[in-house]
Scaffold this motif. Structure first.
Motif, PDB file in Angstrom:
ATOM      1  N   ALA A 191       0.824  -1.215   0.000  1.00 34.63           N
ATOM      2  CA  ALA A 191       0.000   0.000   0.000  1.00 34.63           C
ATOM      3  C   ALA A 191       0.858   1.264   0.000  1.00 34.63           C
ATOM      4  O   ALA A 191       0.343   2.368   0.162  1.00 34.63           O
ATOM      5  N   GLY A 192       2.170   1.124  -0.147  1.00 37.07           N
ATOM      6  CA  GLY A 192       3.049   2.283  -0.225  1.00 37.07           C
ATOM      7  C   GLY A 192       3.672   2.706   1.087  1.00 37.07           C
ATOM      8  O   GLY A 192       4.353   3.729   1.140  1.00 37.07           O
ATOM      9  N   GLY A 193       3.489   1.935   2.153  1.00 34.59           N
ATOM     10  CA  GLY A 193       4.059   2.283   3.452  1.00 34.59           C
ATOM     11  C   GLY A 193       5.522   1.919   3.544  1.00 34.59           C
ATOM     12  O   GLY A 193       5.964   0.911   2.984  1.00 34.59           O
ATOM     13  N   ARG A 194       6.267   2.755   4.263  1.00 33.21           N
ATOM     14  CA  ARG A 194       7.695   2.533   4.493  1.00 33.21           C
ATOM     15  C   ARG A 194       7.955   2.576   5.990  1.00 33.21           C
ATOM     16  O   ARG A 194       7.757   3.617   6.629  1.00 33.21           O
ATOM     17  N   VAL A 195       8.369   1.457   6.562  1.00 35.89           N
ATOM     18  CA  VAL A 195       8.620   1.393   8.002  1.00 35.89           C
ATOM     19  C   VAL A 195       9.888   2.187   8.306  1.00 35.89           C
ATOM     20  O   VAL A 195      10.955   1.894   7.772  1.00 35.89           O
ATOM     21  N   ARG A 212      -2.233   5.832  15.525  1.00 36.33           N
ATOM     22  CA  ARG A 212      -2.592   7.184  15.097  1.00 36.33           C
ATOM     23  C   ARG A 212      -2.034   7.409  13.703  1.00 36.33           C
ATOM     24  O   ARG A 212      -0.918   6.971  13.416  1.00 36.33           O
ATOM     25  N   ILE A 213      -2.775   8.125  12.891  1.00 33.57           N
ATOM     26  CA  ILE A 213      -2.274   8.588  11.603  1.00 33.57           C
ATOM     27  C   ILE A 213      -2.181  10.098  11.705  1.00 33.57           C
ATOM     28  O   ILE A 213      -3.176  10.772  12.007  1.00 33.57           O
ATOM     29  N   VAL A 242      -2.252  11.150   4.028  1.00 32.14           N
ATOM     30  CA  VAL A 242      -3.191  10.599   5.015  1.00 32.14           C
ATOM     31  C   VAL A 242      -4.125   9.608   4.332  1.00 32.14           C
ATOM     32  O   VAL A 242      -4.394   8.528   4.868  1.00 32.14           O
ATOM     33  N   ASP A 243      -4.600   9.943   3.132  1.00 35.47           N
ATOM     34  CA  ASP A 243      -5.496   9.032   2.416  1.00 35.47           C
ATOM     35  C   ASP A 243      -4.828   7.694   2.144  1.00 35.47           C
ATOM     36  O   ASP A 243      -5.461   6.640   2.258  1.00 35.47           O
ATOM     37  N   ALA A 244      -3.547   7.709   1.789  1.00 40.32           N
ATOM     38  CA  ALA A 244      -2.827   6.460   1.529  1.00 40.32           C
ATOM     39  C   ALA A 244      -2.690   5.635   2.802  1.00 40.32           C
ATOM     40  O   ALA A 244      -2.828   4.407   2.775  1.00 40.32           O
ATOM     41  N   ALA A 245      -2.431   6.298   3.934  1.00 40.25           N
ATOM     42  CA  ALA A 245      -2.324   5.586   5.210  1.00 40.25           C
ATOM     43  C   ALA A 245      -3.659   4.970   5.603  1.00 40.25           C
ATOM     44  O   ALA A 245      -3.717   3.818   6.051  1.00 40.25           O
TER      45      ALA A 245
END
Length: 98
Positions: free
Chosen positions: A33-37, A91-92, A63-66
């Motif tokens: 989904a495009g997240g990077r830890v 939390r986002i 925020v929409d992507a998260a």
């Protein structure tokens, strides 16, 4: 558009095996989904009212992507594996620009 950060703190971990099963599936779901830890672990130091809790920070392009990552079928499956294995605070937060 400002980046967004998904911040999770683990208040308690009741089932380490469930957490391991969740982690195995959630990482790829978040990355897809495009997240990077950016951060994963316990604090090196806490101050003031800080708690020594496992913390994870994941960066997204928005925020929409998260939100979409959290609500995705793949991530919801990961959550089902976690079940009652941990109590977390998620939390986002929109990033500050500039």
């Amino acid at each position: 558009m400002a980046k967004a950060y998904w911040i999770a703190t683990y208040r308690s971990i009741a089932d380490p095996d469930a957490l391991a099963a969740y982690a195995k599936v959630s990482g790829p779901a978040i990355a897809a989904a495009g997240g990077r830890v950016l951060v994963r672990g316990t604090p090196a130091q806490v101050y003031e009212a800080g708690l020594n809790e496992r913390t994870v920070v994941i960066e997204f392009d928005s925020v929409d992507a998260a939100r979409a990552a959290h609500d995705s079928e793949a991530y919801q499956h990961a959550l089902s594996l976690l079940g009652e294995g941990a109590v977390r605070d998620i939390r986002i937060v929109e990033g500050a620009e500039g």
